[in-house]
Scaffold this active site. Structure first.
Site, PDB file in Angstrom:
ATOM      1  N   ASP A  56     -37.905  52.643 -98.663  1.00  0.00           N
ATOM      2  CA  ASP A  56     -36.803  52.779 -99.041  1.00  0.00           C
ATOM      3  C   ASP A  56     -36.556  54.638 -99.032  1.00  0.00           C
ATOM      4  OD1 ASP A  56     -36.302  50.059 -99.979  1.00  0.00           O
ATOM      5  OD2 ASP A  56     -34.680  51.112-101.528  1.00  0.00           O
ATOM      6  N   ASP A  94     -33.098  49.196 -98.137  1.00  0.00           N
ATOM      7  CA  ASP A  94     -31.490  49.472 -98.620  1.00  0.00           C
ATOM      8  C   ASP A  94     -31.082  49.347 -97.876  1.00  0.00           C
ATOM      9  OD1 ASP A  94     -31.870  48.936-101.691  1.00  0.00           O
ATOM     10  OD2 ASP A  94     -30.636  50.408-101.944  1.00  0.00           O
ATOM     11  N   HIS A  96     -27.055  48.119 -98.153  1.00  0.00           N
ATOM     12  CA  HIS A  96     -25.693  47.677 -98.833  1.00  0.00           C
ATOM     13  C   HIS A  96     -24.634  47.230 -98.265  1.00  0.00           C
ATOM     14  CE1 HIS A  96     -28.225  47.479-102.655  1.00  0.00           C
ATOM     15  NE2 HIS A  96     -27.985  48.938-102.733  1.00  0.00           N
ATOM     16  N   HIS A 100     -20.943  46.756-102.230  1.00  0.00           N
ATOM     17  CA  HIS A 100     -21.502  46.048-103.210  1.00  0.00           C
ATOM     18  C   HIS A 100     -20.920  45.937-104.388  1.00  0.00           C
ATOM     19  CE1 HIS A 100     -25.663  45.343-104.461  1.00  0.00           C
ATOM     20  NE2 HIS A 100     -25.895  44.676-103.668  1.00  0.00           N
ATOM     21  N   HIS A 129     -24.422  53.977-101.561  1.00  0.00           N
ATOM     22  CA  HIS A 129     -25.579  54.091-100.822  1.00  0.00           C
ATOM     23  C   HIS A 129     -26.183  53.270 -99.735  1.00  0.00           C
ATOM     24  CE1 HIS A 129     -26.805  52.346-104.048  1.00  0.00           C
ATOM     25  NE2 HIS A 129     -28.515  51.603-103.565  1.00  0.00           N
ATOM     26  N   LYS A 154     -33.130  44.756 -98.261  1.00  0.00           N
ATOM     27  CA  LYS A 154     -32.674  44.352 -99.650  1.00  0.00           C
ATOM     28  C   LYS A 154     -31.507  44.490-100.139  1.00  0.00           C
ATOM     29  CE  LYS A 154     -35.766  47.451-101.351  1.00  0.00           C
ATOM     30  NZ  LYS A 154     -34.659  48.282-101.818  1.00  0.00           N
ATOM     31  N   CYS A 199     -36.826  51.090-107.394  1.00  0.00           N
ATOM     32  CA  CYS A 199     -37.713  49.870-106.194  1.00  0.00           C
ATOM     33  C   CYS A 199     -39.151  50.090-106.293  1.00  0.00           C
ATOM     34  CB  CYS A 199     -36.917  50.524-104.744  1.00  0.00           C
ATOM     35  SG  CYS A 199     -35.101  50.123-104.603  1.00  0.00           S
TER      36      CYS A 199
END
Ligand code: VGL
Ligand code: ZN
Length: 245
Positions: A56, A94, A96, A100, A129, A154, A199
């Site tokens: 990330d 990351d 989303h 989310h 984010h 993810k 993470c």
């Protein structure tokens, strides 16, 4: 006999087939009774390859981003050196949807860094984010990402957050990374990136429990450190057998 022939031969007898199955299962369910299998050692299954997994390193986690990690950008030159030194490199991102469920904005009356109860347990709420396709979700512009053989995204399911690169926060939904590494013969991984205590740490803990040999390069990570989370997660990683370097 080459590894490939050995692998083919291994599948030709019922016993060897059973043995090969144990190898693949061992990476999903570690078993103290099968140490060789836990190490991924077996005909055609020598997990000798190593990979760097960069977690990330995205604009939203760097200064100026919506969930900025202090000095998040400072690790980029070191990570670039590490990328150059590893034969295999995997990146995570990351990723989303805009609505989310980990975003405080989706829960009227709730603030970022608070907690809600999700069907899978407590979930920290974050500022919006790493929204799919946004500039904040892009890799840091100085990150030398081109060598990466895989980018694993993810957190794309609205209802489940995903800190770990291996399993989402329900602890059940796999991202596919364990299977990918196993098929590639990669048994040893080094982790770097953001954030140490979320993470990176959850990825390291999952990787150990899946049977991988795991090193976290703390000098190439930075933490969010929410309510003592850094100390807690360093302790958990140490106890689990992660090498903290
Ligand atoms: C992360 C919080 C929310 C991380 C991702 O990359 O550590 N932390 N989403
Ligand atoms: Zn996130």
């Amino acid at each position: 006999m080459t590894g490939g022939n050995a692998a083919r031969a291994a599948f030709s007898t019922p016993f060897a087939t059973f043995r090969a199955m144990r190898v693949s299962q061992s990476l999903l369910t570690p078993s103290p009774f099968w140490p060789n299998f836990c190490a991924g050692i077996g005909d055609g299954f020598d997990m000798a390859e190593e990979a760097l997994i960069v977690i990330d390193v995205q604009n939203d986690f760097c200064p100026g981003g919506s969930l900025a990690v202090t000095e998040g950008d400072k690790i980029v030159p070191l990570i670039n050196e590490m990328i150059a030194g590893f034969e295999h490199v995997v990146l995570t991102q990351d990723w989303h949807p805009a609505n989310h469920s980990s975003f405080a904005s989706q829960h009227p009356g709730k603030e970022p860094f608070g907690t809600i109860e999700m069907p899978y347990g407590p979930q920290t709420l974050w500022p919006d984010h790493c929204v799919q396709g946004s500039g904040g979700a892009a890799f840091h512009p100085a990150l030398k990402w081109a060598k990466a053989e895989l980018v694993i995204r993810k957190g794309f399911r609205r209802g489940i957050d995903s800190y770990s690169a291996f399993h989402e926060n329900d602890r059940k939904t796999p991202t596919g990374l364990a299977g990918y590494l196993r098929e590639r013969g990669i048994g040893k991984i080094t982790l770097a990136g953001l954030a140490t205590d979320f993470c990176v740490a959850y990825s390291a803990l999952d990787a150990v429990s899946l049977g991988f040999d795991v090193t976290v390069r703390l000098d190439a990570c930075r933490a969010i450190d929410l309510g003592g989370s850094l100390e807690t997660m360093l302790g958990r990683m140490r106890d689990a057998g992660v090498t903290l370097a």
